[in-house]
Write a protein that holds these residues in place. Sequence first.
Motif, PDB file in Angstrom:
ATOM      1  N   ALA A 161       0.857  -1.185   0.000  1.00  0.00           N
ATOM      2  CA  ALA A 161       0.000   0.000   0.000  1.00  0.00           C
ATOM      3  C   ALA A 161       0.889   1.230   0.000  1.00  0.00           C
ATOM      4  O   ALA A 161       2.078   1.170   0.341  1.00  0.00           O
ATOM      5  CB  ALA A 161      -0.923   0.007   1.212  1.00  0.00           C
ATOM      6  N   TRP A 162       0.292   2.347  -0.410  1.00  0.00           N
ATOM      7  CA  TRP A 162       0.957   3.646  -0.394  1.00  0.00           C
ATOM      8  C   TRP A 162       0.110   4.587   0.452  1.00  0.00           C
ATOM      9  O   TRP A 162      -1.121   4.552   0.403  1.00  0.00           O
ATOM     10  CB  TRP A 162       1.082   4.180  -1.821  1.00  0.00           C
ATOM     11  CG  TRP A 162       1.394   5.651  -1.915  1.00  0.00           C
ATOM     12  CD1 TRP A 162       2.560   6.266  -1.576  1.00  0.00           C
ATOM     13  CD2 TRP A 162       0.525   6.693  -2.400  1.00  0.00           C
ATOM     14  NE1 TRP A 162       2.472   7.627  -1.817  1.00  0.00           N
ATOM     15  CE2 TRP A 162       1.231   7.905  -2.332  1.00  0.00           C
ATOM     16  CE3 TRP A 162      -0.789   6.697  -2.891  1.00  0.00           C
ATOM     17  CZ2 TRP A 162       0.670   9.122  -2.711  1.00  0.00           C
ATOM     18  CZ3 TRP A 162      -1.339   7.898  -3.282  1.00  0.00           C
ATOM     19  CH2 TRP A 162      -0.617   9.097  -3.195  1.00  0.00           C
ATOM     20  N   VAL A 163       0.778   5.432   1.249  1.00  0.00           N
ATOM     21  CA  VAL A 163       0.097   6.351   2.164  1.00  0.00           C
ATOM     22  C   VAL A 163       0.474   7.789   1.829  1.00  0.00           C
ATOM     23  O   VAL A 163       1.648   8.096   1.589  1.00  0.00           O
ATOM     24  CB  VAL A 163       0.483   6.073   3.635  1.00  0.00           C
ATOM     25  CG1 VAL A 163      -0.275   7.016   4.569  1.00  0.00           C
ATOM     26  CG2 VAL A 163       0.228   4.626   4.006  1.00  0.00           C
TER      27      VAL A 163
ATOM     28  N   GLN B  73       0.218  13.340  -7.035  1.00  0.00           N
ATOM     29  CA  GLN B  73       0.956  12.297  -6.328  1.00  0.00           C
ATOM     30  C   GLN B  73       0.581  10.911  -6.853  1.00  0.00           C
ATOM     31  O   GLN B  73       1.447  10.053  -7.056  1.00  0.00           O
ATOM     32  CB  GLN B  73       0.682  12.387  -4.828  1.00  0.00           C
ATOM     33  CG  GLN B  73       1.206  13.648  -4.169  1.00  0.00           C
ATOM     34  CD  GLN B  73       0.781  13.766  -2.710  1.00  0.00           C
ATOM     35  OE1 GLN B  73       0.082  12.899  -2.178  1.00  0.00           O
ATOM     36  NE2 GLN B  73       1.191  14.843  -2.065  1.00  0.00           N
ATOM     37  N   VAL B  74      -0.709  10.691  -7.053  1.00  0.00           N
ATOM     38  CA  VAL B  74      -1.170   9.406  -7.583  1.00  0.00           C
ATOM     39  C   VAL B  74      -0.567   9.151  -8.962  1.00  0.00           C
ATOM     40  O   VAL B  74      -0.134   8.026  -9.281  1.00  0.00           O
ATOM     41  CB  VAL B  74      -2.710   9.366  -7.646  1.00  0.00           C
ATOM     42  CG1 VAL B  74      -3.192   8.102  -8.360  1.00  0.00           C
ATOM     43  CG2 VAL B  74      -3.311   9.447  -6.241  1.00  0.00           C
TER      44      VAL B  74
ATOM     45  N   LYS C 211      -4.095   2.350  -2.059  1.00  0.00           N
ATOM     46  CA  LYS C 211      -3.819   3.769  -1.843  1.00  0.00           C
ATOM     47  C   LYS C 211      -4.592   4.239  -0.612  1.00  0.00           C
ATOM     48  O   LYS C 211      -5.812   4.156  -0.565  1.00  0.00           O
ATOM     49  CB  LYS C 211      -4.191   4.573  -3.085  1.00  0.00           C
ATOM     50  CG  LYS C 211      -3.372   4.142  -4.314  1.00  0.00           C
ATOM     51  CD  LYS C 211      -3.943   4.661  -5.597  1.00  0.00           C
ATOM     52  CE  LYS C 211      -3.176   4.066  -6.778  1.00  0.00           C
ATOM     53  NZ  LYS C 211      -3.367   2.593  -6.881  1.00  0.00           N
ATOM     54  N   ILE C 212      -3.855   4.734   0.381  1.00  0.00           N
ATOM     55  CA  ILE C 212      -4.411   5.104   1.683  1.00  0.00           C
ATOM     56  C   ILE C 212      -4.241   6.600   1.901  1.00  0.00           C
ATOM     57  O   ILE C 212      -3.141   7.134   1.750  1.00  0.00           O
ATOM     58  CB  ILE C 212      -3.707   4.324   2.819  1.00  0.00           C
ATOM     59  CG1 ILE C 212      -3.840   2.803   2.615  1.00  0.00           C
ATOM     60  CG2 ILE C 212      -4.263   4.741   4.181  1.00  0.00           C
ATOM     61  CD1 ILE C 212      -3.015   1.987   3.597  1.00  0.00           C
TER      62      ILE C 212
ATOM     63  N   GLU D 104     -12.721   8.898  -6.210  1.00  0.00           N
ATOM     64  CA  GLU D 104     -12.571   9.174  -7.641  1.00  0.00           C
ATOM     65  C   GLU D 104     -11.105   9.302  -8.045  1.00  0.00           C
ATOM     66  O   GLU D 104     -10.767   9.084  -9.215  1.00  0.00           O
ATOM     67  CB  GLU D 104     -13.319  10.460  -8.007  1.00  0.00           C
ATOM     68  CG  GLU D 104     -14.834  10.340  -7.891  1.00  0.00           C
ATOM     69  CD  GLU D 104     -15.537  11.664  -8.128  1.00  0.00           C
ATOM     70  OE1 GLU D 104     -14.825  12.689  -8.299  1.00  0.00           O
ATOM     71  OE2 GLU D 104     -16.777  11.684  -8.123  1.00  0.00           O
ATOM     72  N   LEU D 105     -10.224   9.620  -7.094  1.00  0.00           N
ATOM     73  CA  LEU D 105      -8.794   9.709  -7.379  1.00  0.00           C
ATOM     74  C   LEU D 105      -8.109   8.350  -7.279  1.00  0.00           C
ATOM     75  O   LEU D 105      -6.902   8.248  -7.549  1.00  0.00           O
ATOM     76  CB  LEU D 105      -8.118  10.691  -6.415  1.00  0.00           C
ATOM     77  CG  LEU D 105      -8.592  12.144  -6.467  1.00  0.00           C
ATOM     78  CD1 LEU D 105      -7.831  12.983  -5.449  1.00  0.00           C
ATOM     79  CD2 LEU D 105      -8.429  12.717  -7.861  1.00  0.00           C
ATOM     80  N   GLY D 106      -8.864   7.334  -6.863  1.00  0.00           N
ATOM     81  CA  GLY D 106      -8.307   5.988  -6.810  1.00  0.00           C
ATOM     82  C   GLY D 106      -7.974   5.479  -5.430  1.00  0.00           C
ATOM     83  O   GLY D 106      -7.341   4.420  -5.296  1.00  0.00           O
ATOM     84  N   PHE D 107      -8.413   6.185  -4.369  1.00  0.00           N
ATOM     85  CA  PHE D 107      -8.074   5.736  -3.024  1.00  0.00           C
ATOM     86  C   PHE D 107      -8.948   4.560  -2.599  1.00  0.00           C
ATOM     87  O   PHE D 107     -10.153   4.528  -2.851  1.00  0.00           O
ATOM     88  CB  PHE D 107      -8.169   6.892  -2.025  1.00  0.00           C
ATOM     89  CG  PHE D 107      -6.988   7.799  -2.111  1.00  0.00           C
ATOM     90  CD1 PHE D 107      -5.849   7.547  -1.363  1.00  0.00           C
ATOM     91  CD2 PHE D 107      -6.973   8.882  -2.983  1.00  0.00           C
ATOM     92  CE1 PHE D 107      -4.730   8.358  -1.473  1.00  0.00           C
ATOM     93  CE2 PHE D 107      -5.863   9.693  -3.105  1.00  0.00           C
ATOM     94  CZ  PHE D 107      -4.732   9.433  -2.338  1.00  0.00           C
ATOM     95  N   ASP D 108      -8.291   3.606  -1.924  1.00  0.00           N
ATOM     96  CA  ASP D 108      -8.955   2.397  -1.440  1.00  0.00           C
ATOM     97  C   ASP D 108      -9.314   2.484   0.040  1.00  0.00           C
ATOM     98  O   ASP D 108     -10.150   1.715   0.517  1.00  0.00           O
ATOM     99  CB  ASP D 108      -8.038   1.175  -1.635  1.00  0.00           C
ATOM    100  CG  ASP D 108      -7.544   1.043  -3.048  1.00  0.00           C
ATOM    101  OD1 ASP D 108      -8.309   0.574  -3.898  1.00  0.00           O
ATOM    102  OD2 ASP D 108      -6.380   1.428  -3.311  1.00  0.00           O
ATOM    103  N   GLU D 109      -8.645   3.401   0.766  1.00  0.00           N
ATOM    104  CA  GLU D 109      -8.819   3.449   2.219  1.00  0.00           C
ATOM    105  C   GLU D 109      -8.702   4.888   2.708  1.00  0.00           C
ATOM    106  O   GLU D 109      -7.773   5.606   2.324  1.00  0.00           O
ATOM    107  CB  GLU D 109      -7.770   2.571   2.896  1.00  0.00           C
ATOM    108  CG  GLU D 109      -7.897   2.466   4.407  1.00  0.00           C
ATOM    109  CD  GLU D 109      -6.907   1.460   4.995  1.00  0.00           C
ATOM    110  OE1 GLU D 109      -6.646   1.538   6.208  1.00  0.00           O
ATOM    111  OE2 GLU D 109      -6.393   0.598   4.238  1.00  0.00           O
TER     112      GLU D 109
END
Length: 301
Positions: free
Chosen positions: A191-193, A216-217, A236-237, A263-268
């Motif tokens: 994961a990425w934070v 950033q994404v 993506k967190i 909408e930016l692709g974050f999962d958490e």
Amino acid sequence: MRLSTVILPDRRWSEGGRENWQRAEELGFHTAYTYDHLSWRDFRDGPWFGAVPTLTAAATVTSRMRLGTLVTSPNFRHPVTLAKELISLDDISDGRITLGIGAGGSGFDATALLKGGEEPWTPRQRADRFAEFVPLLDRLLTEEVVSYEGEHYSAFEVRNIPGCVQRPRLPFAVAATGPRGLRLAARHGQAWVTTGDPKLYETGTPEQSRAAIAGQVERLGAACAEIDRDPASLDKILLTGFTPDRPLASFDAFVDFAGSHAELGFDEIVVHWPIADSYFDADPAVFEKIATDGLAALASS
């Protein structure tokens, strides 16, 4: 999307600490994280407990919720000793640990171990250590015997048997926004934070913040492309509380915030457990409604 929380280690276990972690599981949070600091900002002169013992205690009073740090850094950690603690913690929790890890900042942790007259590490020096720290920790958590000699860290015939419950090791959630950190996230992270762009917190707008995070994404995607990794394979967190938005101001504010970042692709999305009269003050009733109903409202909107 998943919803998680950060519970700061600022309360004695017998005076509300235990209850917070148990309540977080009852509310249905996916993961409850804690900060891995020696002290932090306005909490410096108050109670503050160690992350690993706190998570160990939390593991014994919960059974379903994942647990983790957000984040651990090289500021006062060594990969060899940290690996042993993580393997033990992963075992005690029956494989529910996520390691949030970052390069560290310039706060109190960065100076606590310095001798008189020593200068704190520069951003480049922190990045240099982080670039060595993460790959070595990866090896220590996946190989039975590790020897290594680097510029900043070393290990000699270190044994970590039987290894993690989670295979091949517990997941890394790598906090990064710069190019070197993003490459580490792409190569070693599950994961990425991000916390967004700190320069926008006080003077920026939510729209500017989302644009910065979108950048950033995009850069994370480019780092993944360099090693032929699918960016979708990296969760993506977003740790809230450090952007111009105020997602805990109301239930609707949270739903709008979570939706725009999904909408930016974050999962958490990670929200801070309320602490009265502090940086993380919030209405407990609103917070609990967000925990129980926020994602359902997002899905139906």
